[in-house]
Design a protein around this motif. Structure first.
Motif, PDB file in Angstrom:
ATOM      1  N   TRP A   1       5.617   4.050  -0.012  1.00 62.67           N
ATOM      2  CA  TRP A   1       5.111   2.730  -0.395  1.00 62.67           C
ATOM      3  C   TRP A   1       5.569   1.718   0.647  1.00 62.67           C
ATOM      4  O   TRP A   1       6.747   1.667   0.995  1.00 62.67           O
ATOM      5  CB  TRP A   1       5.622   2.321  -1.771  1.00 62.67           C
TER       6      TRP A   1
ATOM      7  N   LEU B   1       2.633  13.800   6.721  1.00 62.03           N
ATOM      8  CA  LEU B   1       2.522  12.381   7.044  1.00 62.03           C
ATOM      9  C   LEU B   1       3.700  11.984   7.916  1.00 62.03           C
ATOM     10  O   LEU B   1       4.854  12.176   7.530  1.00 62.03           O
ATOM     11  CB  LEU B   1       2.516  11.546   5.761  1.00 62.03           C
TER      12      LEU B   1
ATOM     13  N   LEU C   1       0.812   5.735   0.194  1.00 63.63           N
ATOM     14  CA  LEU C   1       0.111   6.949   0.604  1.00 63.63           C
ATOM     15  C   LEU C   1       0.721   8.112  -0.153  1.00 63.63           C
ATOM     16  O   LEU C   1       1.938   8.328  -0.104  1.00 63.63           O
ATOM     17  CB  LEU C   1       0.254   7.181   2.110  1.00 63.63           C
TER      18      LEU C   1
ATOM     19  N   THR D   1       5.669   8.841   9.628  1.00 64.52           N
ATOM     20  CA  THR D   1       5.841   7.394   9.528  1.00 64.52           C
ATOM     21  C   THR D   1       6.966   6.982  10.462  1.00 64.52           C
ATOM     22  O   THR D   1       7.651   7.838  11.038  1.00 64.52           O
ATOM     23  CB  THR D   1       6.211   6.952   8.091  1.00 64.52           C
TER      24      THR D   1
ATOM     25  N   THR E   1      -4.144  14.767   4.995  1.00 66.98           N
ATOM     26  CA  THR E   1      -5.022  14.081   4.047  1.00 66.98           C
ATOM     27  C   THR E   1      -4.154  13.380   3.019  1.00 66.98           C
ATOM     28  O   THR E   1      -3.176  13.965   2.533  1.00 66.98           O
ATOM     29  CB  THR E   1      -5.963  15.085   3.347  1.00 66.98           C
ATOM     30  N   ALA E   2      -4.498  12.129   2.703  1.00 69.88           N
ATOM     31  CA  ALA E   2      -3.715  11.367   1.731  1.00 69.88           C
ATOM     32  C   ALA E   2      -4.622  10.466   0.907  1.00 69.88           C
ATOM     33  O   ALA E   2      -5.722  10.102   1.328  1.00 69.88           O
ATOM     34  CB  ALA E   2      -2.664  10.516   2.443  1.00 69.88           C
TER      35      ALA E   2
ATOM     36  N   HIS F   1       0.832  -1.197   0.000  1.00 68.62           N
ATOM     37  CA  HIS F   1       0.000   0.000   0.000  1.00 68.62           C
ATOM     38  C   HIS F   1       0.863   1.242   0.000  1.00 68.62           C
ATOM     39  O   HIS F   1       1.976   1.255   0.508  1.00 68.62           O
ATOM     40  CB  HIS F   1      -0.990   0.007   1.169  1.00 68.62           C
TER      41      HIS F   1
ATOM     42  N   THR G   1      -3.908   0.357  -2.659  1.00 67.77           N
ATOM     43  CA  THR G   1      -3.365  -0.972  -2.414  1.00 67.77           C
ATOM     44  C   THR G   1      -3.177  -1.718  -3.725  1.00 67.77           C
ATOM     45  O   THR G   1      -3.763  -1.356  -4.742  1.00 67.77           O
ATOM     46  CB  THR G   1      -4.322  -1.794  -1.519  1.00 67.77           C
TER      47      THR G   1
ATOM     48  N   LEU H   1      -4.727   6.790  -0.253  1.00 67.57           N
ATOM     49  CA  LEU H   1      -4.147   5.500   0.120  1.00 67.57           C
ATOM     50  C   LEU H   1      -4.600   4.489  -0.924  1.00 67.57           C
ATOM     51  O   LEU H   1      -5.791   4.402  -1.228  1.00 67.57           O
ATOM     52  CB  LEU H   1      -4.627   5.085   1.513  1.00 67.57           C
TER      53      LEU H   1
ATOM     54  N   MET I   1       5.172  10.647  -1.697  1.00 68.43           N
ATOM     55  CA  MET I   1       4.509   9.360  -1.661  1.00 68.43           C
ATOM     56  C   MET I   1       5.388   8.364  -0.943  1.00 68.43           C
ATOM     57  O   MET I   1       6.612   8.381  -1.106  1.00 68.43           O
ATOM     58  CB  MET I   1       4.218   8.851  -3.070  1.00 68.43           C
TER      59      MET I   1
ATOM     60  N   HIS J   1       1.740   5.079  10.443  1.00 66.61           N
ATOM     61  CA  HIS J   1       1.574   6.288   9.640  1.00 66.61           C
ATOM     62  C   HIS J   1       0.382   7.065  10.145  1.00 66.61           C
ATOM     63  O   HIS J   1      -0.553   6.502  10.710  1.00 66.61           O
ATOM     64  CB  HIS J   1       1.449   5.997   8.138  1.00 66.61           C
TER      65      HIS J   1
ATOM     66  N   VAL K   1       0.586  12.034  -0.159  1.00 63.52           N
ATOM     67  CA  VAL K   1       0.150  13.117   0.722  1.00 63.52           C
ATOM     68  C   VAL K   1      -0.467  14.240  -0.111  1.00 63.52           C
ATOM     69  O   VAL K   1       0.150  14.752  -1.036  1.00 63.52           O
ATOM     70  CB  VAL K   1       1.323  13.660   1.562  1.00 63.52           C
TER      71      VAL K   1
END
Length: 117
Positions: A81, A67, A60, A69, A99-100, A58, A104, A102, A79, A90, A62
């Motif tokens: 991964w 963000l 994300l 992590t 806000t992101a 997955h 998969t 996401l 981004m 995260h 941004v």
């Protein structure tokens, strides 16, 4: 083709079952053939998903905010991964909401790692 506008997003209020912290999300796409999914997620300031793993890769992307992590911070346009099965955290920095997008590579799932807050 499908399209949507972030300003028109109908957010769903959710609560993380481990931390008890609120966040918002909405599934935009679920591909019936591959299981691939796309969500919009929005975390309030300081809300981070506790240590967990997914049975899917997955990423994300941004959109706004910062963000946080386990490996650092990322801003709008960045981004990250997570390969399938990787363990991580995260969420939003304490400075403000995040806000992101996401997405998969197959059906979404989550397993929280025991002993984490």
């Amino acid at each position: 083709m499908q399209s949507w506008r972030l300003v028109d997003t109908q957010w769903e209020d959710r609560i993380n079952p481990v931390s008890g912290r609120p966040y918002q999300a909405v599934r935009q796409i679920k591909d019936v053939d591959t299981g691939m999914e796309v969500f919009m997620v929005r975390y309030p300031a300081g809300t981070v998903t506790p240590l967990h793993a997914h049975p899917c890769g997955h990423g994300l992307l941004v959109i706004s905010g910062e963000l946080e992590t386990q490996s650092g911070s990322f801003g709008p346009g960045d981004m990250v991964w997570y390969p399938e099965g990787s363990i991580g955290t995260h969420g939003a920095s304490s400075q403000g909401p995040m806000t992101a997008l996401l997405f998969t590579n197959k059906a979404f799932g989550i397993r929280y790692i025991e002993g984490t807050p």
